[in-house]
Scaffold this motif. Sequence first.
Motif, PDB file in Angstrom:
ATOM      1  N   PHE A  19       0.807  -1.217   0.000  1.00 36.35           N
ATOM      2  CA  PHE A  19       0.000   0.000   0.000  1.00 36.35           C
ATOM      3  C   PHE A  19       0.842   1.270   0.000  1.00 36.35           C
ATOM      4  N   ASP A  20       2.073   1.186  -0.493  1.00 33.95           N
ATOM      5  CA  ASP A  20       2.976   2.339  -0.493  1.00 33.95           C
ATOM      6  C   ASP A  20       2.516   3.442  -1.443  1.00 33.95           C
ATOM      7  N   TRP A  21       1.854   3.069  -2.551  1.00 40.89           N
ATOM      8  CA  TRP A  21       1.386   4.044  -3.536  1.00 40.89           C
ATOM      9  C   TRP A  21      -0.127   4.012  -3.636  1.00 40.89           C
ATOM     10  N   CYS A  22      -0.706   5.169  -3.878  1.00 41.61           N
ATOM     11  CA  CYS A  22      -2.146   5.325  -4.014  1.00 41.61           C
ATOM     12  C   CYS A  22      -2.419   6.087  -5.314  1.00 41.61           C
ATOM     13  N   ALA A  23      -3.480   5.685  -6.040  1.00 38.75           N
ATOM     14  CA  ALA A  23      -3.859   6.364  -7.282  1.00 38.75           C
ATOM     15  C   ALA A  23      -5.358   6.662  -7.254  1.00 38.75           C
ATOM     16  N   TRP A  24      -5.755   7.804  -7.855  1.00 37.51           N
ATOM     17  CA  TRP A  24      -7.163   8.170  -7.958  1.00 37.51           C
ATOM     18  C   TRP A  24      -7.385   9.005  -9.202  1.00 37.51           C
ATOM     19  N   PHE A  25      -8.657   9.142  -9.589  1.00 42.42           N
ATOM     20  CA  PHE A  25      -9.011   9.912 -10.780  1.00 42.42           C
ATOM     21  C   PHE A  25      -9.069  11.397 -10.443  1.00 42.42           C
TER      22      PHE A  25
END
Length: 56
Positions: A19-25
């Motif tokens: 869960f080190d990186w997070c992406a969203w629109f």
Amino acid sequence: MERKVITSHIFPPIPVRCFDWCAWFDDLGADCSPYGYGRTEEEAIEDLLENFGDED
């Protein structure tokens, strides 16, 4: 038109690195968008697009 994806290196203080990186629109904003997570920035984007990429 392709949606813009924003990423963030969050590096939570837990021993699991999934869960080190997070992406969203970007068009939905961080508060309303679904999220994708991963060990790398690319994995987070892939997770987001696989799970939520076809929703409008």
